[in-house]
Design a protein around this motif. Structure first.
Motif, PDB file in Angstrom:
ATOM      1  N   ALA A   1       7.220  -3.709 -15.777  1.00  7.06           N
ATOM      2  CA  ALA A   1       7.430  -2.355 -16.280  1.00  7.06           C
ATOM      3  C   ALA A   1       6.986  -1.376 -15.195  1.00  7.06           C
ATOM      4  O   ALA A   1       6.027  -1.647 -14.470  1.00  7.06           O
ATOM      5  N   THR A   2       7.705  -0.261 -15.078  1.00  8.05           N
ATOM      6  CA  THR A   2       7.357   0.709 -14.028  1.00  8.05           C
ATOM      7  C   THR A   2       6.618   1.938 -14.570  1.00  8.05           C
ATOM      8  O   THR A   2       6.190   2.788 -13.802  1.00  8.05           O
ATOM      9  N   PRO A  50       8.921  -0.323  -7.886  1.00 10.22           N
ATOM     10  CA  PRO A  50       9.754  -1.485  -8.215  1.00 10.22           C
ATOM     11  C   PRO A  50       9.744  -2.544  -7.117  1.00 10.22           C
ATOM     12  O   PRO A  50       9.853  -3.745  -7.407  1.00 10.22           O
ATOM     13  N   ASP A  51       9.621  -2.124  -5.852  1.00 10.35           N
ATOM     14  CA  ASP A  51       9.594  -3.109  -4.757  1.00 10.35           C
ATOM     15  C   ASP A  51       8.371  -4.015  -4.878  1.00 10.35           C
ATOM     16  O   ASP A  51       8.432  -5.218  -4.660  1.00 10.35           O
ATOM     17  N   GLU A  82       2.362 -26.854 -26.130  1.00  8.53           N
ATOM     18  CA  GLU A  82       1.882 -25.757 -25.290  1.00  8.53           C
ATOM     19  C   GLU A  82       2.950 -24.685 -25.136  1.00  8.53           C
ATOM     20  O   GLU A  82       4.109 -24.980 -24.902  1.00  8.53           O
ATOM     21  N   THR A  83       2.553 -23.432 -25.312  1.00  8.85           N
ATOM     22  CA  THR A  83       3.523 -22.360 -25.136  1.00  8.85           C
ATOM     23  C   THR A  83       3.350 -21.769 -23.742  1.00  8.85           C
ATOM     24  O   THR A  83       2.261 -21.806 -23.170  1.00  8.85           O
ATOM     25  N   ARG A  84       4.403 -21.213 -23.247  1.00 10.22           N
ATOM     26  CA  ARG A  84       4.370 -20.626 -21.906  1.00 10.22           C
ATOM     27  C   ARG A  84       3.692 -19.266 -21.972  1.00 10.22           C
ATOM     28  O   ARG A  84       4.015 -18.461 -22.845  1.00 10.22           O
ATOM     29  N   HIS A  85       2.759 -19.022 -21.064  1.00  2.37           N
ATOM     30  CA  HIS A  85       2.090 -17.717 -21.044  1.00  2.37           C
ATOM     31  C   HIS A  85       3.071 -16.641 -20.593  1.00  2.37           C
ATOM     32  O   HIS A  85       3.958 -16.906 -19.783  1.00  2.37           O
ATOM     33  N   LYS A  86       2.832 -15.445 -21.117  1.00  2.00           N
ATOM     34  CA  LYS A  86       3.681 -14.326 -20.689  1.00  2.00           C
ATOM     35  C   LYS A  86       2.820 -13.284 -19.986  1.00  2.00           C
ATOM     36  O   LYS A  86       1.765 -12.881 -20.505  1.00  2.00           O
ATOM     37  N   ILE A  87       3.264 -12.877 -18.822  1.00  2.00           N
ATOM     38  CA  ILE A  87       2.515 -11.876 -18.037  1.00  2.00           C
ATOM     39  C   ILE A  87       3.356 -10.613 -17.935  1.00  2.00           C
ATOM     40  O   ILE A  87       4.557 -10.683 -17.668  1.00  2.00           O
ATOM     41  N   LEU A  88       2.706  -9.481 -18.162  1.00  2.00           N
ATOM     42  CA  LEU A  88       3.384  -8.204 -17.979  1.00  2.00           C
ATOM     43  C   LEU A  88       2.796  -7.518 -16.747  1.00  2.00           C
ATOM     44  O   LEU A  88       1.584  -7.309 -16.655  1.00  2.00           O
ATOM     45  N   LEU A  89       3.657  -7.196 -15.810  1.00  2.00           N
ATOM     46  CA  LEU A  89       3.244  -6.526 -14.572  1.00  2.00           C
ATOM     47  C   LEU A  89       3.592  -5.051 -14.672  1.00  2.00           C
ATOM     48  O   LEU A  89       4.741  -4.711 -14.968  1.00  2.00           O
ATOM     49  N   LEU A  90       2.622  -4.206 -14.428  1.00  2.00           N
ATOM     50  CA  LEU A  90       2.888  -2.761 -14.510  1.00  2.00           C
ATOM     51  C   LEU A  90       2.540  -2.091 -13.181  1.00  2.00           C
ATOM     52  O   LEU A  90       1.383  -2.114 -12.740  1.00  2.00           O
ATOM     53  N   ASP A  91       3.536  -1.530 -12.566  1.00  2.00           N
ATOM     54  CA  ASP A  91       3.332  -0.771 -11.328  1.00  2.00           C
ATOM     55  C   ASP A  91       4.505   0.188 -11.207  1.00  2.00           C
ATOM     56  O   ASP A  91       5.630  -0.138 -11.605  1.00  2.00           O
ATOM     57  N   ASP A  92       4.251   1.367 -10.679  1.00  2.00           N
ATOM     58  CA  ASP A  92       5.340   2.337 -10.593  1.00  2.00           C
ATOM     59  C   ASP A  92       6.266   2.061  -9.412  1.00  2.00           C
ATOM     60  O   ASP A  92       7.275   2.737  -9.249  1.00  2.00           O
ATOM     61  N   PHE A 150       0.801  -1.214   0.000  1.00  2.00           N
ATOM     62  CA  PHE A 150       0.000   0.000   0.000  1.00  2.00           C
ATOM     63  C   PHE A 150       0.838   1.271   0.000  1.00  2.00           C
ATOM     64  O   PHE A 150       0.322   2.362   0.059  1.00  2.00           O
ATOM     65  N   SER A 151       2.132   1.104   0.000  1.00  2.00           N
ATOM     66  CA  SER A 151       2.981   2.296  -0.014  1.00  2.00           C
ATOM     67  C   SER A 151       3.205   2.755  -1.449  1.00  2.00           C
ATOM     68  O   SER A 151       3.189   1.961  -2.372  1.00  2.00           O
ATOM     69  N   LYS A 152       3.431   4.018  -1.653  1.00  2.00           N
ATOM     70  CA  LYS A 152       3.565   4.591  -3.002  1.00  2.00           C
ATOM     71  C   LYS A 152       4.706   5.600  -3.052  1.00  2.00           C
ATOM     72  O   LYS A 152       4.490   6.793  -2.885  1.00  2.00           O
ATOM     73  N   PRO A 153       5.920   5.178  -3.244  1.00  2.00           N
ATOM     74  CA  PRO A 153       6.983   6.168  -3.351  1.00  2.00           C
ATOM     75  C   PRO A 153       6.875   6.939  -4.659  1.00  2.00           C
ATOM     76  O   PRO A 153       6.334   6.432  -5.636  1.00  2.00           O
ATOM     77  N   ALA A 154       7.400   8.158  -4.655  1.00  2.00           N
ATOM     78  CA  ALA A 154       7.362   8.967  -5.883  1.00  2.00           C
ATOM     79  C   ALA A 154       8.303   8.360  -6.919  1.00  2.00           C
ATOM     80  O   ALA A 154       9.400   7.926  -6.610  1.00  2.00           O
ATOM     81  N   VAL A 155       7.848   8.302  -8.156  1.00  2.00           N
ATOM     82  CA  VAL A 155       8.659   7.739  -9.226  1.00  2.00           C
ATOM     83  C   VAL A 155       8.701   8.749 -10.368  1.00  2.00           C
ATOM     84  O   VAL A 155       7.684   9.347 -10.711  1.00  2.00           O
ATOM     85  N   VAL A 156       9.866   8.959 -10.921  1.00  2.00           N
ATOM     86  CA  VAL A 156       9.968   9.896 -12.045  1.00  2.00           C
ATOM     87  C   VAL A 156       9.574   9.158 -13.317  1.00  2.00           C
ATOM     88  O   VAL A 156      10.228   8.196 -13.709  1.00  2.00           O
ATOM     89  N   PRO A 157       8.494   9.554 -13.970  1.00  5.23           N
ATOM     90  CA  PRO A 157       8.024   8.821 -15.135  1.00  5.23           C
ATOM     91  C   PRO A 157       8.720   9.260 -16.414  1.00  5.23           C
ATOM     92  O   PRO A 157       9.376  10.295 -16.444  1.00  5.23           O
ATOM     93  N   ARG A 158       8.550   8.453 -17.431  1.00  9.10           N
ATOM     94  CA  ARG A 158       9.066   8.814 -18.747  1.00  9.10           C
ATOM     95  C   ARG A 158       8.181   9.886 -19.360  1.00  9.10           C
ATOM     96  O   ARG A 158       7.007   9.989 -19.034  1.00  9.10           O
TER      97      ARG A 158
END
Lengths: 105, 358
Positions: free
Chosen positions: B36-37, B14-15, B2-12, A7-15
């Motif tokens: 991807a961030t 990184p942790d 069978e091919t392996r599925h690919k998942i893309l995770l998007l969140d700003d 639930f934490s949201k650090p600031a991130v510099v976007p593209r």
């Protein structure tokens, strides 16, 4: 307890990406921008292109015998509202973000 | 093979991405997980290679999750999409589902929630693409009704198709009643069966429900199929020969003009000179031209603005209002009574579009 981090949201510099602006601009009947409150970072050629589409749509509606005073164009992330002004138009940009109000039916 | 599925995770964060990657590593199908961030980076990755599933956060700087999803839903309609967010607001949930996202999930906070989340993801990964009803993809409503009747079930099926909803009552494998939009019985059943997609849920049986349908389900399904064939009308020239020409715009405009507030309806193939159909208009050609020009203009603009696909254009005039929308290779233009407000027009247009899609 690692999930508390979820639930934490650090600031991130976007593209750099085109940011949909809030604001308005006014066009005269020849499509020139008379006044604008849009940020200068928003491409001027895109403003002109939008204006061109708006004025063209109003004009073509007249030709189709469907006079219109106002146009509202809905995209998932943006609402464009245009009011006809004696051949020109005033155009409002309203980005539809997570904080935009949603009308309940 | 069978091919392996690919998942893309998007969140700003990184942790968070590291944690998700670890959690998704427990999926039985052992998918290939990428991260991807930013929305821009995610777009570039989707462009570069095919993915099966996108898991996306909503609250991100600059390009938020709704913007990403609205573009993704248009550019990659086959891509399954999941929103994983800490926001529990019902408004966001509705807006996300309105975009056609497969799943809206609050960030899991316990082992059992993680387990459920993984089960849902595994189910999504295993789902075949194509149309159908949410929950039973690739199955038509006819299939669902048949399944219920053959298995001698007793239940109430609640079917939702955008703003339209209906119910079908089944008792011990027999259809006993149906209801939608002021209709009841066989008429309601046939109306509901014309919907091509939507969502359905099975509610507890209602044995006390008064019976209005007395025909067998087989006879009713057959009648509905015949009625649908008739509604779709005569085949377009050469369309059957090599199956390369898309079908004509859906007919049945008579039903659309019955929606409250509608003055006229016009449908037109997107291509100039394509087939035009209308109800309530004396000279539809000029309006068809305007409709095509307007959708073309603002669809082009959608790409430039990265604001997602054009949803609709509303025009307010001194005599009447109009709304224009696009679907596949056709446009629709609906004229509305001047007395309706913008919001009323938008709500009524949802009904028209749902009927048009059916």
């Amino acid at each position: 307890m690692g999930f508390l981090k979820l639930f934490s949201k650090p600031a991130v510099v976007p593209r750099a990406l085109l940011r949909l602006p809030t604001g308005s601009f006014t066009l005269d009947r020849s499509g020139r921008v008379v006044v604008t409150t849009l940020p200068s970072s928003f491409p001027a050629e895109l403003v002109l292109e939008i204006g061109d589409h708006i004025l063209g749509t109003f004009r073509d509606a007249q030709t189709a015998q469907l006079p219109l005073d106002e146009l509202v164009v809905y995209y998932p992330a943006l609402k464009i509202t245009a009011r006809e002004l004696r051949g020109g138009a005033i155009v409002y940009f309203s980005p539809q973000t997570l904080t935009s109000p949603v009308k309940q039916p | 093979m069978e091919t392996r599925h690919k998942i893309l995770l998007l969140d700003d964060d990184p942790d968070l991405l590291d944690i998700y990657r670890e959690i998704l590593g427990q999926l039985p199908s052992l998918p290939d997980i990428r991260t991807a961030t930013t929305g821009g980076r995610a777009m570039a990755m989707l462009e570069a290679e095919p993915f099966t599933l996108l898991i996306c956060d909503l609250k991100m700087p600059k390009m938020d999750g709704l913007q990403v999803l609205s573009i993704v839903r248009r550019k990659y309609p086959e891509l399954r999409t999941v929103v994983l967010t800490s926001m529990a607001d019902e408004q966001f949930r509705s807006r996300v589902y309105a975009l056609g996202v497969d799943l809206y999930w609050q960030k899991p906070g316990s082992d059992s929630e993680i387990k459920m989340f993984l089960e849902c993801l595994e189910s999504l990964l295993g789902r075949e693409s194509g149309s159908g009803f949410r929950g039973v993809q690739s199955k038509s409503l006819v299939d669902i009704v048949q399944l219920e009747c053959i298995s001698q079930s007793s239940s109430v099926l609640r079917i939702t198709n955008g703003p339209l909803s209906g119910r079908i009552w089944i008792n011990s494998g027999e259809l006993i009643d149906a209801e939608t939009d002021g209709l009841r019985g066989e008429e309601a059943f046939q109306r509901i069966l014309a919907w091509k997609a939507g969502s359905f849920e099975s509610l507890p049986e209602e044995p006390s429900r008064a019976r209005t349908i007395f025909k067998s389900y087989n006879a009713l399904l057959l009648e509905s199929a015949q009625a649908l064939d008739e509604l779709r009308g005569a085949p377009t020239p050469a369309s059957d020969a090599n199956n390369q020409t898309p079908p004509a715009p859906p007919s049945g405009l008579g039903e659309l003009v019955q929606v409250e507030g509608v003055e006229f309806v016009l449908t037109a193939r997107t291509a100039p000179g394509g087939a035009v159909e209308s109800r309530g208009l004396d000279n539809p050609d000029r309006l068809a031209t305007w409709t095509r020009q307007s959708t073309e203009r603002f669809r082009t603009l959608a790409d430039r603005l990265q604001a997602g696909p054009l949803e609709q254009i509303s025009g307010l005039g001194p005599q009447r209002h109009v709304t224009v929308a696009h679907r596949h290779d056709s446009e629709i233009c609906v004229g509305w009574l001047h007395s309706l407000s913008v919001e009323e027009v938008r709500e009524q247009m949802k009904k028209v579009l749902a009927l048009w899609a059916s």
